[in-house]
Enzyme design. Sequence first.
Site, PDB file in Angstrom:
ATOM      1  N   CYS A 130      -9.558  -2.770 -10.643  1.00 17.20           N
ATOM      2  CA  CYS A 130      -9.148  -1.572  -9.896  1.00 17.20           C
ATOM      3  C   CYS A 130      -7.800  -1.785  -9.200  1.00 17.20           C
ATOM      4  O   CYS A 130      -7.337  -0.933  -8.466  1.00 17.20           O
ATOM      5  CB  CYS A 130     -10.211  -1.163  -8.878  1.00 17.20           C
ATOM      6  SG  CYS A 130     -10.456  -2.366  -7.574  1.00 17.20           S
ATOM      7  N   GLU A 173     -11.070 -10.500  -5.220  1.00 17.95           N
ATOM      8  CA  GLU A 173      -9.639 -10.416  -4.898  1.00 17.95           C
ATOM      9  C   GLU A 173      -9.137 -11.627  -4.128  1.00 17.95           C
ATOM     10  O   GLU A 173      -7.990 -11.672  -3.696  1.00 17.95           O
ATOM     11  CB  GLU A 173      -9.322  -9.105  -4.160  1.00 17.95           C
ATOM     12  CG  GLU A 173     -10.184  -8.767  -2.982  1.00 17.95           C
ATOM     13  CD  GLU A 173      -9.884  -7.374  -2.408  1.00 17.95           C
ATOM     14  OE1 GLU A 173      -8.859  -6.765  -2.759  1.00 17.95           O
ATOM     15  OE2 GLU A 173     -10.686  -6.923  -1.577  1.00 17.95           O
ATOM     16  N   ASN A 177      -4.333  -6.671  -7.022  1.00 17.99           N
ATOM     17  CA  ASN A 177      -3.212  -6.658  -6.059  1.00 17.99           C
ATOM     18  C   ASN A 177      -3.345  -7.812  -5.078  1.00 17.99           C
ATOM     19  O   ASN A 177      -2.400  -8.560  -4.832  1.00 17.99           O
ATOM     20  CB  ASN A 177      -3.180  -5.347  -5.280  1.00 17.99           C
ATOM     21  CG  ASN A 177      -3.200  -4.141  -6.179  1.00 17.99           C
ATOM     22  OD1 ASN A 177      -2.801  -4.241  -7.330  1.00 17.99           O
ATOM     23  ND2 ASN A 177      -3.667  -3.020  -5.671  1.00 17.99           N
ATOM     24  N   ASP A 178      -4.539  -7.922  -4.515  1.00 15.17           N
ATOM     25  CA  ASP A 178      -4.744  -9.016  -3.570  1.00 15.17           C
ATOM     26  C   ASP A 178      -4.968 -10.345  -4.279  1.00 15.17           C
ATOM     27  O   ASP A 178      -4.570 -11.394  -3.773  1.00 15.17           O
ATOM     28  CB  ASP A 178      -5.928  -8.704  -2.642  1.00 15.17           C
ATOM     29  CG  ASP A 178      -5.497  -7.774  -1.524  1.00 15.17           C
ATOM     30  OD1 ASP A 178      -4.438  -8.045  -0.932  1.00 15.17           O
ATOM     31  OD2 ASP A 178      -6.187  -6.778  -1.253  1.00 15.17           O
ATOM     32  N   ARG A 200       2.263  -9.361  -0.301  1.00 11.07           N
ATOM     33  CA  ARG A 200       2.580  -8.259  -1.229  1.00 11.07           C
ATOM     34  C   ARG A 200       3.489  -7.208  -0.625  1.00 11.07           C
ATOM     35  O   ARG A 200       4.000  -6.351  -1.334  1.00 11.07           O
ATOM     36  CB  ARG A 200       1.285  -7.632  -1.772  1.00 11.07           C
ATOM     37  CG  ARG A 200       0.417  -6.972  -0.737  1.00 11.07           C
ATOM     38  CD  ARG A 200      -0.986  -6.710  -1.255  1.00 11.07           C
ATOM     39  NE  ARG A 200      -1.213  -5.327  -1.621  1.00 11.07           N
ATOM     40  CZ  ARG A 200      -2.410  -4.787  -1.796  1.00 11.07           C
ATOM     41  NH1 ARG A 200      -3.508  -5.519  -1.635  1.00 11.07           N
ATOM     42  NH2 ARG A 200      -2.550  -3.541  -2.121  1.00 11.07           N
ATOM     43  N   HIS A 248       0.826  -1.208   0.000  1.00  7.66           N
ATOM     44  CA  HIS A 248       0.000   0.000   0.000  1.00  7.66           C
ATOM     45  C   HIS A 248       0.862   1.260   0.000  1.00  7.66           C
ATOM     46  O   HIS A 248       0.478   2.284  -0.539  1.00  7.66           O
ATOM     47  CB  HIS A 248      -0.982  -0.030   1.171  1.00  7.66           C
ATOM     48  CG  HIS A 248      -2.120  -0.967   0.899  1.00  7.66           C
ATOM     49  ND1 HIS A 248      -2.199  -2.222   1.447  1.00  7.66           N
ATOM     50  CD2 HIS A 248      -3.174  -0.838   0.075  1.00  7.66           C
ATOM     51  CE1 HIS A 248      -3.277  -2.818   0.979  1.00  7.66           C
ATOM     52  NE2 HIS A 248      -3.891  -2.005   0.155  1.00  7.66           N
ATOM     53  N   ARG A 305     -10.640   4.342  -1.564  1.00 10.63           N
ATOM     54  CA  ARG A 305     -10.161   3.497  -0.463  1.00 10.63           C
ATOM     55  C   ARG A 305     -10.504   4.188   0.861  1.00 10.63           C
ATOM     56  O   ARG A 305      -9.686   4.884   1.454  1.00 10.63           O
ATOM     57  CB  ARG A 305      -8.651   3.299  -0.566  1.00 10.63           C
ATOM     58  CG  ARG A 305      -8.219   2.393  -1.713  1.00 10.63           C
ATOM     59  CD  ARG A 305      -6.716   2.128  -1.649  1.00 10.63           C
ATOM     60  NE  ARG A 305      -6.314   1.000  -2.459  1.00 10.63           N
ATOM     61  CZ  ARG A 305      -5.805   1.095  -3.694  1.00 10.63           C
ATOM     62  NH1 ARG A 305      -5.640   2.249  -4.252  1.00 10.63           N
ATOM     63  NH2 ARG A 305      -5.464  -0.009  -4.346  1.00 10.63           N
ATOM     64  N   ARG A 325     -15.448   2.134  -1.558  1.00  9.61           N
ATOM     65  CA  ARG A 325     -15.210   0.809  -0.987  1.00  9.61           C
ATOM     66  C   ARG A 325     -15.325   0.905   0.526  1.00  9.61           C
ATOM     67  O   ARG A 325     -14.762   1.807   1.138  1.00  9.61           O
ATOM     68  CB  ARG A 325     -13.819   0.302  -1.361  1.00  9.61           C
ATOM     69  CG  ARG A 325     -13.562  -1.068  -0.750  1.00  9.61           C
ATOM     70  CD  ARG A 325     -12.268  -1.635  -1.194  1.00  9.61           C
ATOM     71  NE  ARG A 325     -11.141  -0.942  -0.627  1.00  9.61           N
ATOM     72  CZ  ARG A 325      -9.876  -1.214  -0.948  1.00  9.61           C
ATOM     73  NH1 ARG A 325      -9.621  -2.151  -1.839  1.00  9.61           N
ATOM     74  NH2 ARG A 325      -8.892  -0.569  -0.396  1.00  9.61           N
TER      75      ARG A 325
HETATM   76  C1  PEP Z   1      -6.569  -4.773  -4.843  1.00 12.72           C
HETATM   77  O1  PEP Z   1      -6.399  -5.619  -3.968  1.00 12.72           O
HETATM   78  O2  PEP Z   1      -6.234  -4.947  -6.026  1.00 12.72           O
HETATM   79  C2  PEP Z   1      -7.172  -3.483  -4.507  1.00 12.72           C
HETATM   80  C3  PEP Z   1      -7.496  -2.627  -5.442  1.00 12.72           C
HETATM   81  O3  PEP Z   1      -7.341  -3.186  -3.193  1.00 12.72           O
HETATM   82  P1  PEP Z   1      -6.140  -2.759  -2.217  1.00 12.72           P
HETATM   83  O4  PEP Z   1      -4.926  -2.543  -3.052  1.00 12.72           O
HETATM   84  O5  PEP Z   1      -6.581  -1.525  -1.521  1.00 12.72           O
HETATM   85  O6  PEP Z   1      -6.042  -3.944  -1.317  1.00 12.72           O
HETATM   86 MG    MG Z   2      -7.378  -5.394  -2.077  1.00 10.18          MG
END
Ligand code: PEP
Ligand code: MG
Length: 595
Positions: free
Chosen positions: A526, A455, A478-479, A489, A213, A320, A357
């Site tokens: 996203c 995710e 991402n997740d 990550r 993040h 977020r 979200r």
């Molecule tokens: C993701 O997981 O791709 C996402 C957009 O949420 P975050 O990065 O805030 O976990």
């Molecule tokens: Mg996520």
Amino acid sequence: MPGDRSRLRSPSGAPVASFTLHGIPVSRGIAIGRAHKLAPAALDVQHYLVAEELLEAEVRRLQEALAQVHVELQTLWNELPKDAPTELGAFIDVHALILSDPMISEEPLDIIRTRHYNAEWALLTQIDELSAQFDEIEDPYLRERKADIQQVAERVLKVLLGTAQTLPASSGEDEFQAQMIIVAHDISPADMLQFRDRSFIGFVTDVGGQNSHTAIVARSLDIPAAVGMAGASTLIEQDDWLIIDGDAGVVIANPSSLVLEQYRERQAVAARARKKLNKLKKTPAITKDGTEITLLANIELPDDCAAAMEAGANGVGLFRSEFLFMGRDSRIPSEDEQFEQYKRAVVAMKGRPVTIRTLDIGADKPLDQSEQTALNPALGLRAIRYCLAEPQIFLTQLRAILRASAFGKVRILIPMLAHAFEIDQSLAMVEQAKAALRERGEKFDEDVDVGAMIEIPAAALALPMFVKRMDFLSIGTNDLIQYTLAIDRVDYEVAHLYNPLHPAVLQLISMTIAAGHKAGIDVAVCGEMAGDIKLTRLLLGMGLREFSMHPAQLLSVKQEILNSDLARIMPQTRKIMRSMEPNVIADAVEQLQLM
Ligand code: PEP
Ligand code: MG
């Protein structure tokens, strides 16, 4: 200026050796500036410049903290048990002596007055300098006293933090600050947010991964950054001149004039390219064959809407919201406070949809750093799991979001769903929040869309469960990558395994897009993949028509879309999706970009 060789010297006048560090590129661009090191203790403190008229108040704040620590030490001494070892009293005496020494009791006050640093920063700056001097001492006993000084400083910091004010916005134009690059072992997303006033022009950290993040926030600040630079915070000295090559993930410390010249030239070329891109702001994102693509913005705070509008976003695809909850000593914002923030975003987007979200707290976004106790937070009580375990917090947020829906188009997005009962409970709570508002006579959009983040691999493999219940889907790559490949990550030691092109990841994304479209509901991506121009055509080929990314990437992605022809991309994408060979996939994705 860095071009002036006389500045590329140590205080003693000796030339400073140049060296290069390699890490993980997380935010594009080139930054040239001086290193500002954050000591580990400093990760919890704010760094900001104090306005001239508030300087004396800041000095008093530090004086009061020093006085309070004096009292604390005195009390400790007075209350020492009779049978306590005599060394204990001696240690307290040493600490009291250190505290009274002008180096601690006066120097930091001068730093506040002359450099305008806030009290905590001034104290840490002084401690850093003293620590460096202690490191030079031959005598091992005396050298060890450095620890005492740091312990005393910690004590003062704790008192200061207890009374810490919220961060005032810095002008960002102060000459002293204007060219600073933060160098730290790590920076939490919340701390990173404190630097969004742009007084700092780049970030370098020892740890972190491409999609931590912290990296995401760096990108959203549109500031060059490199993470996973093992040893950076030890090798780089305070005030070293640095070049961050954010595209390559390289940091050059104390560069030669020649190298500086080359990087200046590259900065100029990038600025020209950016200017060209800016002309695309009002152009709709339509492929060569006439398919219109929706480009949305990811935001962390309502203020980011300005950048989203500026980039010509069609709306917000991911707000977020947890960033409204962070850095507040675990004090949850009230319904009214949240409502005001959501409404601000909705109003700022002038009728364009805003996808909010719900709270995605946990993992590398704890409400409070000190609360992070789970052994494996990424797999723990995170996001919707946390919200369902804390129904009052969740209901409060839902009511606030719903109230904002009276001011423009709002969509609710639920993170980390994996189970049918989680979906059902979430939807039931949306209904409960609506009922409460109806009872109060508050206005809201009765037909507000509720969507799911896809995710977790389990979600991508059980799509019928989602499409039947939800109004839209948004793929959090991402997740999804983190959980599919079982790599944290934020752990730089496994960052090399984080691969968006892993065939398993691609299959899950493709399946989600197809299932959503078959069911007639919108599907967006996203996660960070949506803003990576190397992947734009692949996602288009998979059928993606909604991309959500941080505003800084939007125009580059649009340019890529304008130059894409779906008729040529689709067959190549099908070939990629049939392959389970990483090399074949990587080559084919590269070819896609040349089409
Ligand atoms: C993701 O997981 O791709 C996402 C957009 O949420 P975050 O990065 O805030 O976990
Ligand atoms: Mg996520």
